[in-house]
Design an enzyme around this catalytic site. Structure first.
Site, PDB file in Angstrom:
ATOM      1  N   LYS A  67    -141.430 -27.647 -33.862  1.00 40.45           N
ATOM      2  CA  LYS A  67    -142.134 -26.885 -34.902  1.00 40.45           C
ATOM      3  C   LYS A  67    -143.559 -26.500 -34.501  1.00 40.45           C
ATOM      4  O   LYS A  67    -144.117 -25.556 -35.052  1.00 40.45           O
ATOM      5  CB  LYS A  67    -142.157 -27.672 -36.219  1.00 40.45           C
ATOM      6  N   GLY A 130    -147.547 -37.053 -41.853  1.00 40.43           N
ATOM      7  CA  GLY A 130    -146.954 -36.196 -40.833  1.00 40.43           C
ATOM      8  C   GLY A 130    -146.847 -34.739 -41.250  1.00 40.43           C
ATOM      9  O   GLY A 130    -147.489 -34.289 -42.202  1.00 40.43           O
ATOM     10  N   GLY A 131    -145.987 -34.014 -40.532  1.00 39.18           N
ATOM     11  CA  GLY A 131    -145.841 -32.584 -40.760  1.00 39.18           C
ATOM     12  C   GLY A 131    -145.334 -32.237 -42.153  1.00 39.18           C
ATOM     13  O   GLY A 131    -145.782 -31.261 -42.767  1.00 39.18           O
ATOM     14  N   ALA A 132    -144.402 -33.042 -42.672  1.00 42.69           N
ATOM     15  CA  ALA A 132    -143.875 -32.771 -44.010  1.00 42.69           C
ATOM     16  C   ALA A 132    -144.958 -32.963 -45.061  1.00 42.69           C
ATOM     17  O   ALA A 132    -145.089 -32.162 -45.993  1.00 42.69           O
ATOM     18  CB  ALA A 132    -142.685 -33.674 -44.298  1.00 42.69           C
ATOM     19  N   THR A 154    -152.128 -45.576 -41.881  1.00 38.75           N
ATOM     20  CA  THR A 154    -153.441 -45.361 -41.276  1.00 38.75           C
ATOM     21  C   THR A 154    -154.019 -44.101 -41.905  1.00 38.75           C
ATOM     22  O   THR A 154    -153.321 -43.092 -42.046  1.00 38.75           O
ATOM     23  CB  THR A 154    -153.333 -45.189 -39.749  1.00 38.75           C
ATOM     24  N   LYS A 156    -156.419 -41.966 -40.957  1.00 38.62           N
ATOM     25  CA  LYS A 156    -156.970 -40.865 -40.162  1.00 38.62           C
ATOM     26  C   LYS A 156    -156.165 -39.576 -40.334  1.00 38.62           C
ATOM     27  O   LYS A 156    -156.732 -38.505 -40.585  1.00 38.62           O
ATOM     28  CB  LYS A 156    -157.040 -41.248 -38.680  1.00 38.62           C
ATOM     29  N   LYS A 157    -154.833 -39.664 -40.200  1.00 37.78           N
ATOM     30  CA  LYS A 157    -154.006 -38.461 -40.342  1.00 37.78           C
ATOM     31  C   LYS A 157    -154.072 -37.901 -41.758  1.00 37.78           C
ATOM     32  O   LYS A 157    -154.072 -36.689 -41.962  1.00 37.78           O
ATOM     33  CB  LYS A 157    -152.555 -38.765 -39.957  1.00 37.78           C
ATOM     34  N   TYR A 222    -132.775 -37.422 -47.217  1.00 35.30           N
ATOM     35  CA  TYR A 222    -131.520 -37.118 -47.921  1.00 35.30           C
ATOM     36  C   TYR A 222    -130.301 -37.804 -47.298  1.00 35.30           C
ATOM     37  O   TYR A 222    -129.170 -37.564 -47.706  1.00 35.30           O
ATOM     38  CB  TYR A 222    -131.284 -35.606 -48.008  1.00 35.30           C
ATOM     39  N   GLY A 243    -133.896 -35.705 -52.070  1.00 32.92           N
ATOM     40  CA  GLY A 243    -134.365 -34.947 -50.914  1.00 32.92           C
ATOM     41  C   GLY A 243    -133.500 -33.772 -50.502  1.00 32.92           C
ATOM     42  O   GLY A 243    -133.996 -32.813 -49.919  1.00 32.92           O
TER      43      GLY A 243
END
Length: 278
Positions: A67, A130-132, A154, A156-157, A222, A243
């Site tokens: 992605k 994350g990305g989602a 964590t 930071k992200k 899901y 989901g």
């Protein structure tokens, strides 16, 4: 003219996207095919993408782990995909390849379809980093949601994701322990990690003790349909959001980008559930 669509990623042999988009083609009264185009880690990504271009596809979906890797091969990228930091849908338009991200919009469409009472004034908690998480956060921020907190193991992200709001949304970044202590303040809780996915179906990202009465609890996993996280929510009397519905609605948005046609997906819900249940 037959529409040529594809999915790139790995592993993708068990993807439900071909079934979903074949349903969409039939509903739209269109002819076409949706094929799997797996790119293995040991293969040259550039060579395989150029091969895909040479096949004359009208559009394709992108799933993990590509992605982000697809960005340099696109002529244009929609601003939402830039903000989300990921492309999951590409369309060929006027000879150019243009990238979009439909994950966040798909999730929000799904949530609003099943729970129309959800509105921008509600207190939202996103769990993950994350990305989602990023895609859903930006879609909700762009739709005017005012209070979206982010909890992650964590921080930071999560802090990097919060910067996407550009000050338009009030966001507090929390670790999981602090989020659990404050659960009673949230109207909607959205679990966006892979925790609880098969085969680790007994795993849950965090306890839900102290949940607000009437809260909506969502999990983007899901497989299984009801994760341990959602089963917890059920036991506590919460409303739950599954989901697989995000899967349908992000695909619906992708199909709109490719064809300009809006197809109804609501009656596909039970069919997809039966497929997922085997």
């Amino acid at each position: 003219m037959d529409l040529k669509l594809a999915l790139i990623g790995t592993p993708i042999q068990h993807s439900l996207s071909p079934w979903i988009h074949q349903q969409f083609l039939e509903k739209a009264g269109m002819n076409g095919e949706y094929q799997l185009f797996e790119i293995l880690p040991e293969e040259s990504f550039e060579d395989r993408v150029m091969e895909l271009k040479g096949m004359g596809v009208d559009g394709f979906n992108v799933t993990v782990p590509y992605k982000q890797k697809i960005f340099p091969f696109l002529d244009e990228v929609d601003k939402n995909a830039v903000k989300a930091g990921a492309v999951n849908t590409v369309v060929r338009r006027n000879g150019k390849w243009i990238g979009y991200n439909t994950d966040g919009t798909g999730f929000l469409r799904s949530l609003k379809t099943y729970y129309p009472s959800v509105n921008p004034s509600m207190q939202i908690l996103l769990i993950g980093g994350g990305g989602a998480t990023r895609g859903i956060y930006y879609a909700m921020a762009a739709a005017g949601y005012e209070n979206i907190d982010i909890a992650n193991r964590t921080t930071k992200k999560a802090e990097e994701i919060a910067e996407l709001s550009e000050g338009a949304v009030h966001t507090t970044v929390l670790d999981l322990d602090n989020a659990q202590e404050q659960l009673k303040k949230y109207d909607v809780i959205i679990q966006t990690t892979s925790v609880g996915m098969k085969p680790y179906t007994d795993h849950s990202i965090m306890p839900l003790d102290g949940l607000k009465q009437g809260a909506i609890v969502s999990d983007i996993v899901y497989q299984p349909l009801k994760t341990a996280f959602l089963l917890q929510a059920d036991e506590l009397g919460a409303d739950t959001h599954l989901g697989h519905t995000m899967l349908l609605y992000q695909a619906q948005h992708a199909f709109e980008i490719w064809t300009g046609k809006n197809v109804d997906v609501e009656e596909m819900d039970n069919k997809l559930m039966k497929i997922l249940e085997g």
